[in-house]
Design an enzyme around this catalytic site. Structure first.
Site, PDB file in Angstrom:
ATOM      1  N   GLU A 132       0.848  -1.191   0.000  1.00 29.67           N
ATOM      2  CA  GLU A 132       0.000   0.000   0.000  1.00 29.67           C
ATOM      3  C   GLU A 132       0.883   1.241   0.000  1.00 29.67           C
ATOM      4  OE1 GLU A 132      -2.948  -0.054   3.073  1.00 29.67           O
ATOM      5  OE2 GLU A 132      -3.734  -2.017   2.495  1.00 29.67           O
ATOM      6  N   HIS A 252      -8.399  10.162   4.064  1.00 29.11           N
ATOM      7  CA  HIS A 252      -8.121   9.103   3.089  1.00 29.11           C
ATOM      8  C   HIS A 252      -8.339   9.677   1.698  1.00 29.11           C
ATOM      9  CE1 HIS A 252      -7.979   5.298   1.025  1.00 29.11           C
ATOM     10  NE2 HIS A 252      -7.649   4.701   2.160  1.00 29.11           N
ATOM     11  N   ARG A 301      -0.214   8.846   2.145  1.00 30.97           N
ATOM     12  CA  ARG A 301      -1.583   9.341   2.014  1.00 30.97           C
ATOM     13  C   ARG A 301      -1.697  10.863   2.005  1.00 30.97           C
ATOM     14  NH1 ARG A 301      -4.910   5.047   5.838  1.00 30.97           N
ATOM     15  NH2 ARG A 301      -4.810   3.320   4.352  1.00 30.97           N
ATOM     16  N   HIS A 362     -10.540  10.351   7.869  1.00 32.13           N
ATOM     17  CA  HIS A 362     -10.347   8.910   7.980  1.00 32.13           C
ATOM     18  C   HIS A 362      -9.731   8.473   9.305  1.00 32.13           C
ATOM     19  CE1 HIS A 362      -9.712   4.815   6.711  1.00 32.13           C
ATOM     20  NE2 HIS A 362      -8.385   4.917   6.778  1.00 32.13           N
ATOM     21  N   ARG A 397      -0.128   8.850   9.337  1.00 31.61           N
ATOM     22  CA  ARG A 397      -0.027   7.401   9.522  1.00 31.61           C
ATOM     23  C   ARG A 397       0.342   6.689   8.228  1.00 31.61           C
ATOM     24  NH1 ARG A 397      -3.945   3.044   8.935  1.00 31.61           N
ATOM     25  NH2 ARG A 397      -5.409   4.596   8.137  1.00 31.61           N
TER      26      ARG A 397
END
Length: 891
Positions: A132, A252, A301, A362, A397
């Site tokens: 990811e 997100h 992100r 998110h 994160r």
């Protein structure tokens, strides 16, 4: 008109029932249930109670699609996982916390598998690993294709059901219970149902663990479920715990866009979709991420979310697209069955068409500040999972680290609580003190801490309004401000936050949100206690602190993007924003990144925190003193004259009468400078009066350490006691008049918090801690702004909601500043007669302070004019030290 403060406790009926437990876990996601299971395994005879807001299987964990990151591939290493995490955290990760995560993570994941969680495997039976955003290796395990959270939740719920763990469902936690020492002793909660336990009740416990998840519902559009209203962070703030870096809310980048009017929980399009090869395109089909980051669509992100927002703004669009048409139907149905079904449900076929996406709230990277064992700044209170700020995530994160964090730190908390309960761990002192108090109040109970569960809180007819905090049946008065917010304000809070405090932020937008949130606190009707008003109060509490932190951090870093400060600024902002809640509102402290957390004994930490002092700041001060005092050669005199194995007991003795302040600080000095080899026993309490010859404290340990630490400990103790003693003289001079003695900012650099604490010990009150706490308009500000009205307007525009004070030196200046809305007027060098005239003129429309030219001889005359405060700068800048010495008893 004064600004209403954020409630420090919730208005609620008195608890109608009570249940006892050894450990109460609030929350039933991966963090909460893992912790409950681990603790039950460590202490089979203990009573573990899980409290959850919905049913046990609800919460954020079950919505997690992507997976869990862990080093399982032989070609991967913990060092690489650590590196990827640090990069994503943009300089603010606690490297030691990340090291714990990546090294203990694989075993924690294996324990989850042993619990019953089934992850996707390949034909050979090996775990399938994917990648990811932000990861440079395939290290993400997943279940059911894109249903990892649902499988994890299923396995944990089943394991809890087969254990002896008790569960209370449909229960909204309200406030923390504390014992007489300020240690966590349980929670109050409201059960939404009927039966033996319904309505407001109380759970008493030796340890309280917050695992309440996130706060995404503070925004209008979020991936979080409806229960994610920031209850844990709000409770922690009301309990006095430190909350860190709340401005870092991760949006997100790829949430299914359902139209501009769509609000509430929105469907998530997992990052794993891009990990498998999907790409982002705009309406013209342009792949814009290739020019943004070396990892393109798999960038961290925050990078992707910002790039999407920039593209949307440049093209005038309200969303972009994910293109995964090359997957084909088979891959969509087998690898991402949940996402495929959700898209089809909304009329989108990802097999043949583009998927519209846009960023939405998110994950909260900040939260309740903890150490590496999940301990918060309130003894006995722990936090785990999204509600906590362990230091793992920094400013942003890394994908799929959140479920891993829940697993790793849940196990660490379980071990720490168990060690404390059995007297073997770092928290043992705090737990033992609580157990001792409980046993003393419960005749016939054994001395084993595991045997001595706190008794039911004693509450009067007013319930949590007057006696929320109690242990061992002894009520602790609680006069903190309480209140509730009108539940009809919920959608307004969410709308304001999404418009001005989401992905794009600026001074103007955040100022508008701050003003709007201030207005939300006002309501024309009385607000009664109910689930909706409690949740809305929690949302407003979290939103207010988040906005204040975002306004303070004047840079762009990670998931905090300021349009007016578009660059990362390590010179000014490589640090954390710690917030505590006071009666006046949020109090914020900037903590440079990398400052070592305190290693003081739990009892000393608790006493410092109870005094309103940050233990880590006290430790930093002691480190500075040590660096000045003990250089490379050490204490050469003590080393030369005292054998290494000699030990002594010494008494800290008052040589003159006065008021004592700083005993916990002095004990911290003895402990810190001796690396814990010295132990101290305090004989009196701060704020008490002493006479010459009184023993204040007894210290025992290596003689070399005693003499090396002596000067630093006494420097602080004599100075702070001198401040308290002088303050006490002024307080006695005005006793019975209704006026209060207060300090100013005339303090020594680095000692302000300690000196202001000493003022409180002497019976005085504090004025501003810093230039940010309130606006104080003086003559030079009026000149610079072009007039009083202009100065007021400038402050209101720049700092909406901040109290405004003004200093005047003539009677005729009072009416104009009252007309502008001054809440407090400082009367500088007024005579007693002029003060009396000013009091009559103001007639209660503002608070009045007398300053300048005050003496002890004239203090009572000044106070009897009716002013609210006498400001005495001498309290901190010229108080003589109280004579205190250290006397060795000898052998």
């Amino acid at each position: 008109m004064s600004i209403p403060a954020i409630p420090q406790r919730l208005t609620a009926p008195a608890p109608g029932w009570t249940v006892q437990a050894d450990v109460v876990v609030v929350g039933s996601g991966i963090a909460g249930l893992t912790l409950a299971l681990r603790y039950a395994g460590l202490a089979p005879g203990a009573k573990v109670l899980v409290v959850t807001k919905d049913v046990l299987s609800s919460g954020s964990t079950r919505w997690a699609q992507g997976g869990i990151a862990a080093v399982l591939d032989p070609a991967d290493t913990p060092a690489e996982h650590l590196s990827d995490t640090l990069v994503a955290g943009v300089g603010l990760c606690d490297e030691e916390a990340v090291r714990v995560l990546v090294t203990e993570g694989p075993d924690a994941l294996r324990d989850l598998i042993a619990t019953g969680a089934r992850f996707d495997t390949d034909a050979s039976g090996a775990l399938q690993l994917t990648r990811e955003g932000g990861h440079r290796r395939d290290r993400i395990v997943h279940a059911g294709g894109d249903a990892t959270g649902a499988e994890v939740q299923r396995a944990l719920v089943q394991a809890v059901g087969e254990s002896g763990i008790e569960v209370i469902e449909h229960a909204l936690v309200l406030d923390l219970l504390k014992d007489a020492r300020g240690h966590a002793a349980g929670v109050t909660l409201h059960v939404m149902g009927e039966g033996e336990r319904d309505g407001v009740g109380a759970v008493t416990a030796g340890a309280v663990v917050l695992a309440t998840g996130g706060m995404g519902q503070v925004y209008a559009a979020t991936t979080n479920p409806v229960v994610s209203t920031g209850d844990g962070v709000a409770l922690a703030l009301r309990a006095g715990a430190v909350v860190r870096d709340l401005e870092f809310v991760q949006f997100h980048p790829t949430v299914l866009w359902l139209g501009e009017d769509s609000t509430g929980q929105q469907p998530l399009i997992s990052e794993a979709v891009r990990g498998e090869g999907a790409v982002l395109v705009d309406a013209d089909g342009v792949r814009f991420m290739r020019d943004v980051h070396e990892l393109a669509d798999l960038a961290p992100r925050d990078v992707v979310a910002k790039a999407i927002m920039r593209r949307m703004r440049a093209t005038g669009a309200d969303h972009v697209y994910l293109d995964a048409r090359h997957f084909g139907e088979e891959k969509w149905r087998t690898r991402f069955p949940t996402i495929h079904a959700v898209c089809r449900e909304h009329g989108i076929d990802p097999v043949t068409g583009l998927v519209p996406v846009a960023p939405a709230a998110h994950y909260a990277s900040g939260g309740v500040r903890t150490d590496l064992h999940g301990r918060t700044s309130v003894p006995g209170l722990y936090a785990c999972g999204e509600v906590a700020c362990t230091g793992v995530h920094g400013a942003n994160r890394l994908a799929s680290n959140s479920l891993l964090e829940g697993l790793v730190f849940a196990a660490r908390i379980a071990a720490d609580v168990h060690a404390a309960a059995t007297g073997r761990g770092p928290s043992a002192a705090a737990t033992a003190a609580t157990a001792k108090a409980t046993a003393a109040a419960s005749p016939g109970r054994g001395a084993d801490p595991m045997d001595a569960a706190p008794a039911a809180p004693a509450v009067d007819a007013e319930g949590s309004r007057n006696a929320v905090d109690a242990v061992a049946g002894v009520p602790v008065p609680d006069d903190r401000p309480f209140g509730l917010i009108d539940p009809r304000a919920r959608t307004r809070i969410q709308g304001h936050m999404s418009r001005g405090a989401s992905v794009l932020r600026s001074r103007e937008s955040l100022g508008e949100v701050a003003r709007a949130l201030l207005n939300v606190r006002w309501t024309p009707v009385a607000v009664g206690p109910c689930t909706e008003s409690w949740e809305t109060t929690n949302l407003l509490t979290v939103a207010s602190v988040l906005v204040e932190a975002a306004r303070h951090r004047q840079e762009t870093r990670g998931s905090h993007w300021r349009e007016d400060f578009s660059e990362r600024d390590d010179a000014e902002w490589l640090g954390h924003l710690d917030v505590t809640l006071t009666a006046e509102g949020p109090s914020m402290t900037y903590v440079p990144h990398g400052r070592r957390e305190t290693t003081l004994p739990a009892r000393v930490e608790a006493d410092l925190a109870e005094a309103g002092l940050d233990p880590s700041a006290v430790t930093a001060l002691l480190e500075t003193a040590e660096a000045e005092d003990v250089r490379q050669g050490g204490d050469v005199t003590s080393l030369a004259t005292i054998p290494a194995d000699r030990t002594d007991t010494a008494d800290v003795v008052a040589r003159a009468g006065g008021v004592v302040a700083g005993l916990a600080v002095a004990e911290a000095a003895f402990c810190h400078l001796s690396r814990g080899r010295l132990t101290a026993e305090r004989r009196i309490k701060d704020g008490e009066s002493v006479t010459a010859g009184d023993v204040l404290m007894t210290v025992t340990g290596p003689t070399r350490d005693l003499l090396t630490a002596e000067r630093t400990a006494l420097n602080l103790l004599t100075h702070l006691s001198g401040v308290a003693t002088l303050t006490g003289r002024w307080v006695r001079a005005v006793e019975g008049t209704g006026a209060a003695i207060r300090d100013s900012r005339k303090t020594l650099p680095g000692l302000r918090a300690l000196e202001k604490y000493a003022v409180r010990c002497g019976g005085g009150v504090n004025h501003r801690m810093s230039l940010s706490d309130a606006a104080l308009i003086k003559d030079n500000h009026v000149v610079a702004a072009g007039g009083v009205a202009e100065a007021f307007r400038a402050v209101r525009d720049a700092c909406p909601g901040l109290p405004i004070e003004v200093e005047v030196d003539r009677i005729d200046q009072i009416e104009p500043v009252l007309a502008e809305g001054a809440e407090e007027i400082l009367l500088d060098n007024f005579t007693v007669e002029e003060l009396a005239r000013a009091v009559r003129l103001v007639d209660g429309r503002a608070r009045l302070e007398s300053s300048g030219g005050l003496t002890l001889q004239t203090a009572r005359d000044v106070a009897e004019t009716g002013v609210d405060y006498l400001a005495v700068g001498a309290l901190t800048h010229s108080a003589p030290a109280l004579d205190i010495a250290l006397d060795l008893r000898g052998n």
